[in-house]
Design a protein around this motif. Structure first.
Motif, PDB file in Angstrom:
ATOM      1  N   ALA A 111       0.840  -1.204   0.000  1.00  0.00           N
ATOM      2  CA  ALA A 111       0.000   0.000   0.000  1.00  0.00           C
ATOM      3  C   ALA A 111       0.876   1.256   0.000  1.00  0.00           C
ATOM      4  CB  ALA A 111      -0.937  -0.005   1.211  1.00  0.00           C
ATOM      5  N   GLN A 112       1.955   1.235   0.781  1.00  0.00           N
ATOM      6  CA  GLN A 112       2.875   2.368   0.819  1.00  0.00           C
ATOM      7  C   GLN A 112       3.551   2.566  -0.545  1.00  0.00           C
ATOM      8  OE1 GLN A 112       6.773   2.098   2.888  1.00  0.00           O
ATOM      9  NE2 GLN A 112       5.950   3.729   4.184  1.00  0.00           N
ATOM     10  N   ILE A 113       3.997   1.483  -1.165  1.00  0.00           N
ATOM     11  CA  ILE A 113       4.627   1.574  -2.482  1.00  0.00           C
ATOM     12  C   ILE A 113       3.637   2.160  -3.499  1.00  0.00           C
ATOM     13  CG2 ILE A 113       5.478   0.196  -4.432  1.00  0.00           C
ATOM     14  CD1 ILE A 113       6.732  -1.686  -2.269  1.00  0.00           C
ATOM     15  N   LYS A 114       2.427   1.660  -3.491  1.00  0.00           N
ATOM     16  CA  LYS A 114       1.418   2.152  -4.430  1.00  0.00           C
ATOM     17  C   LYS A 114       1.135   3.632  -4.204  1.00  0.00           C
ATOM     18  CE  LYS A 114      -3.142   1.162  -6.283  1.00  0.00           C
ATOM     19  NZ  LYS A 114      -4.311   0.278  -6.228  1.00  0.00           N
ATOM     20  N   GLU A 115       0.927   4.018  -2.953  1.00  0.00           N
ATOM     21  CA  GLU A 115       0.645   5.418  -2.625  1.00  0.00           C
ATOM     22  C   GLU A 115       1.789   6.328  -3.068  1.00  0.00           C
ATOM     23  OE1 GLU A 115       0.792   7.835   1.483  1.00  0.00           O
ATOM     24  OE2 GLU A 115      -0.730   6.251   1.435  1.00  0.00           O
ATOM     25  N   ARG A 116       3.010   5.919  -2.764  1.00  0.00           N
ATOM     26  CA  ARG A 116       4.159   6.746  -3.118  1.00  0.00           C
ATOM     27  C   ARG A 116       4.384   6.788  -4.627  1.00  0.00           C
ATOM     28  NH1 ARG A 116       8.618   5.295   1.579  1.00  0.00           N
ATOM     29  NH2 ARG A 116       7.473   6.251   3.297  1.00  0.00           N
ATOM     30  N   SER A 117       4.116   5.693  -5.328  1.00  0.00           N
ATOM     31  CA  SER A 117       4.315   5.716  -6.776  1.00  0.00           C
ATOM     32  C   SER A 117       3.282   6.609  -7.453  1.00  0.00           C
ATOM     33  CB  SER A 117       4.298   4.302  -7.362  1.00  0.00           C
ATOM     34  OG  SER A 117       3.015   3.743  -7.283  1.00  0.00           O
ATOM     35  N   LEU A 118       2.077   6.710  -6.874  1.00  0.00           N
ATOM     36  CA  LEU A 118       1.044   7.574  -7.442  1.00  0.00           C
ATOM     37  C   LEU A 118       1.319   9.062  -7.213  1.00  0.00           C
ATOM     38  CD1 LEU A 118      -2.159   5.497  -6.576  1.00  0.00           C
ATOM     39  CD2 LEU A 118      -1.069   5.778  -8.828  1.00  0.00           C
ATOM     40  N   THR A 119       2.186   9.364  -6.244  1.00  0.00           N
ATOM     41  CA  THR A 119       2.521  10.770  -5.988  1.00  0.00           C
ATOM     42  C   THR A 119       3.957  11.112  -6.385  1.00  0.00           C
ATOM     43  OG1 THR A 119       3.139  10.252  -3.699  1.00  0.00           O
ATOM     44  CG2 THR A 119       0.852  10.952  -4.085  1.00  0.00           C
ATOM     45  N   TRP A 127      14.881  13.196  -7.601  1.00  0.00           N
ATOM     46  CA  TRP A 127      14.304  12.044  -6.912  1.00  0.00           C
ATOM     47  C   TRP A 127      13.590  11.131  -7.896  1.00  0.00           C
ATOM     48  CZ3 TRP A 127      15.479  10.096  -2.423  1.00  0.00           C
ATOM     49  CH2 TRP A 127      16.022  10.915  -1.439  1.00  0.00           C
ATOM     50  N   ARG A 128      12.866  11.711  -8.835  1.00  0.00           N
ATOM     51  CA  ARG A 128      12.107  10.899  -9.791  1.00  0.00           C
ATOM     52  C   ARG A 128      13.024  10.007 -10.615  1.00  0.00           C
ATOM     53  NH1 ARG A 128       8.135  14.795 -12.832  1.00  0.00           N
ATOM     54  NH2 ARG A 128       7.430  12.816 -13.728  1.00  0.00           N
ATOM     55  N   LEU A 129      14.241  10.457 -10.864  1.00  0.00           N
ATOM     56  CA  LEU A 129      15.181   9.659 -11.660  1.00  0.00           C
ATOM     57  C   LEU A 129      15.673   8.411 -10.933  1.00  0.00           C
ATOM     58  CD1 LEU A 129      17.292  12.527 -13.285  1.00  0.00           C
ATOM     59  CD2 LEU A 129      15.794  10.902 -14.479  1.00  0.00           C
ATOM     60  N   VAL A 130      15.650   8.404  -9.605  1.00  0.00           N
ATOM     61  CA  VAL A 130      16.197   7.264  -8.853  1.00  0.00           C
ATOM     62  C   VAL A 130      15.122   6.395  -8.216  1.00  0.00           C
ATOM     63  CG1 VAL A 130      18.383   8.424  -8.412  1.00  0.00           C
ATOM     64  CG2 VAL A 130      16.536   8.624  -6.732  1.00  0.00           C
ATOM     65  N   LEU A 131      13.872   6.804  -8.312  1.00  0.00           N
ATOM     66  CA  LEU A 131      12.784   6.042  -7.715  1.00  0.00           C
ATOM     67  C   LEU A 131      12.107   5.176  -8.760  1.00  0.00           C
ATOM     68  CD1 LEU A 131      11.160   8.836  -5.536  1.00  0.00           C
ATOM     69  CD2 LEU A 131      12.799   7.086  -4.826  1.00  0.00           C
ATOM     70  N   GLY A 132      11.402   4.177  -8.306  1.00  0.00           N
ATOM     71  CA  GLY A 132      10.640   3.358  -9.234  1.00  0.00           C
ATOM     72  C   GLY A 132      10.595   1.913  -8.802  1.00  0.00           C
ATOM     73  N   ILE A 133      10.094   1.110  -9.689  1.00  0.00           N
ATOM     74  CA  ILE A 133       9.919  -0.312  -9.422  1.00  0.00           C
ATOM     75  C   ILE A 133      10.645  -1.075 -10.516  1.00  0.00           C
ATOM     76  CG2 ILE A 133       8.224  -2.170  -9.239  1.00  0.00           C
ATOM     77  CD1 ILE A 133       6.224   0.030  -8.328  1.00  0.00           C
ATOM     78  N   SER A 134      11.371  -2.075 -10.097  1.00  0.00           N
ATOM     79  CA  SER A 134      12.113  -2.906 -11.040  1.00  0.00           C
ATOM     80  C   SER A 134      11.734  -4.359 -10.801  1.00  0.00           C
ATOM     81  CB  SER A 134      13.623  -2.711 -10.819  1.00  0.00           C
ATOM     82  OG  SER A 134      14.345  -3.555 -11.666  1.00  0.00           O
ATOM     83  N   ASN A 135      11.679  -5.117 -11.851  1.00  0.00           N
ATOM     84  CA  ASN A 135      11.299  -6.515 -11.719  1.00  0.00           C
ATOM     85  C   ASN A 135      12.171  -7.361 -12.637  1.00  0.00           C
ATOM     86  OD1 ASN A 135       9.723  -8.791 -11.012  1.00  0.00           O
ATOM     87  ND2 ASN A 135       8.573  -8.568 -12.899  1.00  0.00           N
ATOM     88  N   ASN A 136      12.741  -8.397 -12.098  1.00  0.00           N
ATOM     89  CA  ASN A 136      13.500  -9.374 -12.875  1.00  0.00           C
ATOM     90  C   ASN A 136      12.971 -10.753 -12.558  1.00  0.00           C
ATOM     91  OD1 ASN A 136      15.173  -7.298 -13.627  1.00  0.00           O
ATOM     92  ND2 ASN A 136      17.020  -8.171 -12.755  1.00  0.00           N
TER      93      ASN A 136
END
Length: 189
Positions: A111-119, A127-136
């Motif tokens: 929930a925290q990840i979702k909330e923070r990604s939406l804002t 900050w936007r350049l270093v934040l995000g979600i990665s999946n392998n």
């Protein structure tokens, strides 16, 4: 503050099976110390409810009273830098309690990840350049997965002292949550 705690007691594990308690642990850890009133302001819960949950967390050695204050204005601090929860090698009761604690943590963290990604779009570009979600999804052995977990933990431990000592936090630093999750696809018959 003590190092990570490996939790095996089913009662202590069940104490973590409540979403508000994860919020309180995260907030107290981020702030260093926090009162029930401050926790209520952060979480939107009542002071009485936060006080109840902080006392329950204290009963199972997650938080403890810090110096100063009285009643609901007494500050709390974390006892351990983090918790490790595993259901490996446990009896059925402990296994179920570990699963409930892990489930409550995942609900809170996702929930925290979702909330923070939406804002995130509100953050400055640096900050936007270093934040995000990665999946392998890669093919690995258990030993290789452990190597990755150990390497990431070693990297993150480099910043661990900053949690307990705000004077070590560099100018411009902010609380950043890193969630490392490793899952394996079910084995096909």
């Amino acid at each position: 503050m003590e190092e990570r705690r490996n939790i095996t007691d089913p009662k202590a594990l069940r104490a973590l099976a409540h979403p508000l308690r994860w919020k309180l642990i995260e907030f107290v850890g981020r702030e260093g110390t926090a009162t029930a009133t401050q926790c209520a302001q952060e979480t939107g819960e009542s002071v009485a409810n936060c006080s109840y949950h902080l006392n329950l967390l204290a009963k199972y050695d997650y938080v403890e009273q810090a110096e100063g204050g009285q009643g609901r204005e007494k500050p709390w601090r974390l006892v351990h830098q983090g918790q490790s929860i595993s259901d490996v090698g446990m009896d059925k009761e402990s296994e179920l309690a570990a699963q409930a604690a892990s489930g409550a943590f995942l609900d809170y963290a996702l929930a925290q990840i979702k909330e923070r990604s939406l804002t995130a779009h509100l953050e400055p570009d640096e900050w936007r350049l270093v934040l995000g979600i990665s999946n392998n999804t890669d093919y690995m052995t258990p030993a290789e997965v452990q190597e990755i977990v150990d390497t990431v933990r070693t990297l993150l431990d480099k910043f661990g002292e900053r949690r307990a000592d705000p004077s070590l936090r560099p100018e411009g630093s902010r609380p950043v949550t890193m969630l490392l999750s490793s899952t394996v696809a079910p084995q096909q018959p």
